[in-house]
Design a protein around this motif. Structure first.
Motif, PDB file in Angstrom:
ATOM      1  N   ALA A 171       0.832  -1.209   0.000  1.00 51.93           N
ATOM      2  CA  ALA A 171       0.000   0.000   0.000  1.00 51.93           C
ATOM      3  C   ALA A 171       0.865   1.257   0.000  1.00 51.93           C
ATOM      4  O   ALA A 171       0.570   2.225  -0.725  1.00 51.93           O
ATOM      5  CB  ALA A 171      -0.923  -0.001   1.215  1.00 51.93           C
ATOM      6  N   ILE A 172       1.937   1.269   0.797  1.00 50.60           N
ATOM      7  CA  ILE A 172       2.822   2.433   0.838  1.00 50.60           C
ATOM      8  C   ILE A 172       3.450   2.661  -0.536  1.00 50.60           C
ATOM      9  O   ILE A 172       3.500   3.794  -1.040  1.00 50.60           O
ATOM     10  CB  ILE A 172       3.911   2.256   1.910  1.00 50.60           C
ATOM     11  CG1 ILE A 172       3.291   2.289   3.312  1.00 50.60           C
ATOM     12  CG2 ILE A 172       4.972   3.354   1.782  1.00 50.60           C
ATOM     13  CD1 ILE A 172       4.268   1.953   4.426  1.00 50.60           C
ATOM     14  N   LYS A 173       3.922   1.597  -1.157  1.00 48.68           N
ATOM     15  CA  LYS A 173       4.514   1.719  -2.495  1.00 48.68           C
ATOM     16  C   LYS A 173       3.499   2.277  -3.489  1.00 48.68           C
ATOM     17  O   LYS A 173       3.816   3.173  -4.286  1.00 48.68           O
ATOM     18  CB  LYS A 173       5.021   0.360  -2.973  1.00 48.68           C
ATOM     19  CG  LYS A 173       6.260  -0.149  -2.247  1.00 48.68           C
ATOM     20  CD  LYS A 173       6.660  -1.521  -2.772  1.00 48.68           C
ATOM     21  CE  LYS A 173       7.928  -2.020  -2.106  1.00 48.68           C
ATOM     22  NZ  LYS A 173       8.309  -3.369  -2.584  1.00 48.68           N
ATOM     23  N   THR A 174       2.293   1.755  -3.435  1.00 51.57           N
ATOM     24  CA  THR A 174       1.243   2.203  -4.351  1.00 51.57           C
ATOM     25  C   THR A 174       0.916   3.673  -4.143  1.00 51.57           C
ATOM     26  O   THR A 174       0.798   4.442  -5.107  1.00 51.57           O
ATOM     27  CB  THR A 174      -0.034   1.358  -4.157  1.00 51.57           C
ATOM     28  OG1 THR A 174       0.246  -0.002  -4.492  1.00 51.57           O
ATOM     29  CG2 THR A 174      -1.176   1.875  -5.027  1.00 51.57           C
ATOM     30  N   GLU A 175       0.804   4.086  -2.884  1.00 53.56           N
ATOM     31  CA  GLU A 175       0.420   5.464  -2.586  1.00 53.56           C
ATOM     32  C   GLU A 175       1.531   6.450  -2.911  1.00 53.56           C
ATOM     33  O   GLU A 175       1.266   7.547  -3.414  1.00 53.56           O
ATOM     34  CB  GLU A 175      -0.009   5.593  -1.127  1.00 53.56           C
ATOM     35  CG  GLU A 175      -1.233   4.774  -0.746  1.00 53.56           C
ATOM     36  CD  GLU A 175      -2.434   5.035  -1.651  1.00 53.56           C
ATOM     37  OE1 GLU A 175      -2.576   6.163  -2.160  1.00 53.56           O
ATOM     38  OE2 GLU A 175      -3.234   4.100  -1.858  1.00 53.56           O
ATOM     39  N   VAL A 176       2.782   6.088  -2.628  1.00 57.14           N
ATOM     40  CA  VAL A 176       3.899   6.966  -2.982  1.00 57.14           C
ATOM     41  C   VAL A 176       3.920   7.191  -4.491  1.00 57.14           C
ATOM     42  O   VAL A 176       4.055   8.323  -4.970  1.00 57.14           O
ATOM     43  CB  VAL A 176       5.245   6.369  -2.499  1.00 57.14           C
ATOM     44  CG1 VAL A 176       6.428   7.115  -3.137  1.00 57.14           C
ATOM     45  CG2 VAL A 176       5.350   6.442  -0.981  1.00 57.14           C
ATOM     46  N   ASN A 177       3.773   6.108  -5.246  1.00 58.17           N
ATOM     47  CA  ASN A 177       3.731   6.229  -6.701  1.00 58.17           C
ATOM     48  C   ASN A 177       2.598   7.148  -7.145  1.00 58.17           C
ATOM     49  O   ASN A 177       2.804   8.050  -7.966  1.00 58.17           O
ATOM     50  CB  ASN A 177       3.538   4.843  -7.332  1.00 58.17           C
ATOM     51  CG  ASN A 177       4.838   4.143  -7.627  1.00 58.17           C
ATOM     52  OD1 ASN A 177       5.686   4.652  -8.349  1.00 58.17           O
ATOM     53  ND2 ASN A 177       5.010   2.959  -7.070  1.00 58.17           N
ATOM     54  N   TYR A 178       1.421   6.894  -6.626  1.00 56.38           N
ATOM     55  CA  TYR A 178       0.249   7.664  -7.059  1.00 56.38           C
ATOM     56  C   TYR A 178       0.397   9.144  -6.730  1.00 56.38           C
ATOM     57  O   TYR A 178       0.197  10.016  -7.598  1.00 56.38           O
ATOM     58  CB  TYR A 178      -1.018   7.111  -6.411  1.00 56.38           C
ATOM     59  CG  TYR A 178      -2.252   7.891  -6.776  1.00 56.38           C
ATOM     60  CD1 TYR A 178      -2.858   7.723  -8.019  1.00 56.38           C
ATOM     61  CD2 TYR A 178      -2.802   8.825  -5.891  1.00 56.38           C
ATOM     62  CE1 TYR A 178      -3.988   8.456  -8.373  1.00 56.38           C
ATOM     63  CE2 TYR A 178      -3.918   9.561  -6.227  1.00 56.38           C
ATOM     64  CZ  TYR A 178      -4.507   9.374  -7.471  1.00 56.38           C
ATOM     65  OH  TYR A 178      -5.609  10.112  -7.819  1.00 56.38           O
ATOM     66  N   VAL A 179       0.741   9.439  -5.489  1.00 62.00           N
ATOM     67  CA  VAL A 179       0.815  10.839  -5.050  1.00 62.00           C
ATOM     68  C   VAL A 179       1.880  11.600  -5.844  1.00 62.00           C
ATOM     69  O   VAL A 179       1.633  12.722  -6.309  1.00 62.00           O
ATOM     70  CB  VAL A 179       1.112  10.920  -3.539  1.00 62.00           C
ATOM     71  CG1 VAL A 179       1.405  12.361  -3.127  1.00 62.00           C
ATOM     72  CG2 VAL A 179      -0.064  10.374  -2.740  1.00 62.00           C
TER      73      VAL A 179
END
Length: 249
Positions: A171-179
């Protein structure tokens, strides 16, 4: 025509998830985006420094990789840290290569006159201050970014009944990418300054936090994930002229 965006990404299998940021920006800014994937070789690191040095002062440098408060890491071979096989090392020395002092106080003047976003752990510390001291226009750095189960465990997190650290990690990886990819895209399209970019990162991060807490109640790890997104955005610092535009049009 000179490029307006230089993405620097030292090879390290633990940071390949950041490729999504690179791919997104390349697709959005096809004519303006240059990508340099540093290979686990001395020559590749030297070539990258040359590319940074010669890059336009009107453009934006995005560095993505590992780091600490006083240095940015270079490439890391897949077998580094494992028991060395002499035959493999002789035939493929890059497999055991590691440069953990790629950009330091000794050569941070490579950013002189440049505008930098540094998506690296603890780049909000000394390396950012030194970059400005040695002539960078502006430097945006980040805090500690736990993107592995081991790093989460180092922060005191534990897998418990109903709580999976691998779920938190992904989830952290996904959110960092998205943001980051959305913020930089919007910032460039709308000719934002660095402080406007920071405000946008905060805004999108807050949206993601709210989504987890309000709409994702079936996710047992939602509060842990939301806390890390909060830490991610609050620890960002800008050194230098925060009113510099991301790209000079």
């Amino acid at each position: 025509m000179s490029k307006k965006i230089l993405i620097v990404h030292p090879y390290d299998k633990s940071t390949t998830f950041l490729d999504r940021i690179k791919s997104h920006l390349q697709n959005k800014f096809i004519e303006d985006c240059q990508y340099f994937n540093i290979k686990p070789q001395i020559a590749s690191h030297k070539q990258c420094l040359s590319e940074i040095n010669n890059f336009s002062e009107d453009g934006l440098i995005l560095f993505m990789g590992h780091g600490k408060s006083n240095s940015l890491y270079g490439a890391k071979g897949d077998y580094y840290g494992t028991l060395e096989n002499e035959l493999v090392k002789e035939e493929n020395p890059e497999k055991y290569f590691y440069e953990d002092n790629f950009i330091t106080e000794e050569n941070v003047n490579i950013f002189k006159g440049k505008k930098v976003i540094c998506l690296s752990c603890n780049s909000n510390g000394q390396i950012g201050r030194k970059a400005i001291e040695f002539g960078a226009k502006v430097f945006l750095g980040f805090g500690d970014l736990p993107t592995s189960v081991g790093e989460l465990e180092d922060k005191g997190e534990e897998s418990k009944t109903g709580i999976s650290l691998s779920t938190v990690e992904q989830a952290i990886k996904t959110e960092v990418n998205y943001v980051i990819k959305k913020s930089i895209e919007i910032g460039i399209v709308n000719n934002y300054s660095f402080v406007e970019l920071l405000n946008l990162i905060h805004f999108i991060s807050n949206q993601r936090i709210s989504d987890y807490l309000v709409n994702q109640k079936k996710i047992s790890e939602r509060k842990i994930i939301a806390n890390y997104i909060y830490d991610f955005k609050k620890e960002i610092k800008i050194y230098g002229d925060k009113n510099e535009k991301l790209i000079d049009l």
